[in-house]
Design an enzyme around this catalytic site. Sequence first.
Site, PDB file in Angstrom:
ATOM      1  N   ASP A 101       0.852  -1.203   0.000  1.00 39.00           N
ATOM      2  CA  ASP A 101       0.000   0.000   0.000  1.00 39.00           C
ATOM      3  C   ASP A 101       0.884   1.247   0.000  1.00 39.00           C
ATOM      4  O   ASP A 101       2.046   1.198   0.406  1.00 39.00           O
ATOM      5  CB  ASP A 101      -0.870   0.028   1.264  1.00 39.00           C
ATOM      6  CG  ASP A 101      -1.822  -1.152   1.324  1.00 39.00           C
ATOM      7  OD1 ASP A 101      -2.139  -1.720   0.264  1.00 39.00           O
ATOM      8  OD2 ASP A 101      -2.218  -1.514   2.452  1.00 39.00           O
TER       9      ASP A 101
HETATM   10  N1  URA Z   1      -1.101  -5.988   3.923  1.00 42.30           N
HETATM   11  C1  URA Z   1      -1.632  -4.743   3.935  1.00 42.30           C
HETATM   12  O1  URA Z   1      -2.665  -4.509   4.526  1.00 42.30           O
HETATM   13  N2  URA Z   1      -0.973  -3.785   3.279  1.00 42.30           N
HETATM   14  C2  URA Z   1       0.204  -3.969   2.628  1.00 42.30           C
HETATM   15  O2  URA Z   1       0.769  -3.039   2.078  1.00 42.30           O
HETATM   16  C3  URA Z   1       0.738  -5.278   2.629  1.00 42.30           C
HETATM   17  C4  URA Z   1       0.057  -6.275   3.293  1.00 42.30           C
END
Ligand code: URA
Length: 230
Positions: A101
């Site tokens: 993310d």
């Molecule tokens: N899980 C998440 O919620 N976000 C990420 O960036 C990676 C794994």
Amino acid sequence: MRLDYLISKGKNLSRKETRRFILAERVSVDGQTCKKAATQLAGGEVVCLDGEPVSLPGDRYLMLNKPLDVVSATRDDEHATVLDLVPRELRRDLHIAGRLDRDTTGLLLLTSDGQWSHRVTSPRSQCDKTYRMELAEPCTAAMLAQLRAGVLLKGENKPTAPAQVEVLGDRQLRLVISEGRYHQVKRMLAAVGNHVNNLHREAIGAVHLDPALAPGEFRALTLDEIDSLG
Ligand code: URA
């Protein structure tokens, strides 16, 4: 790197075909016929198949320390992308093997080798991903037990696979998961009634983020790192 890996990559053969060729005494290492597929190469050896030298094609395999606010995408109209952090001459065919993310930091793998990235991210390979996080609330024993057993994510009907959980501090956790569902870590913590404030990926399989890399920096993966995930 293993001999069979070099030959299958260099000649675009399956591992099975490669092993057959090795057993048929068609492969030599530094002029000597080699019949052991698992032979470890240090690098620099002359490997031949039917007398023709074999080398790895020009695929690129990078680890990058993803900073905050950079998007795990190859193009984005609004935000800087992780590809902007890589020099132009390395970017051709580069794609991400396992996105993060925008507000997650840490280990991101980039490669031009589509088969390799498929193996890293395919649910079938069940490759472990290790995350460290800061939480809004301390985790209760019940929350930890649920995370370890598997939780039902909002909108899904199959619980997550059992996770490894390590308590690092009052509101700090390390979580190892083998799946890669959408926003999985944040949704797992939400499902047990907590909230992730900061998320950082430390490792994928046996490949750990190099502590020498500052946020935004990258380096090439070593042959062993490539091999361990592929
Ligand atoms: N899980 C998440 O919620 N976000 C990420 O960036 C990676 C794994």
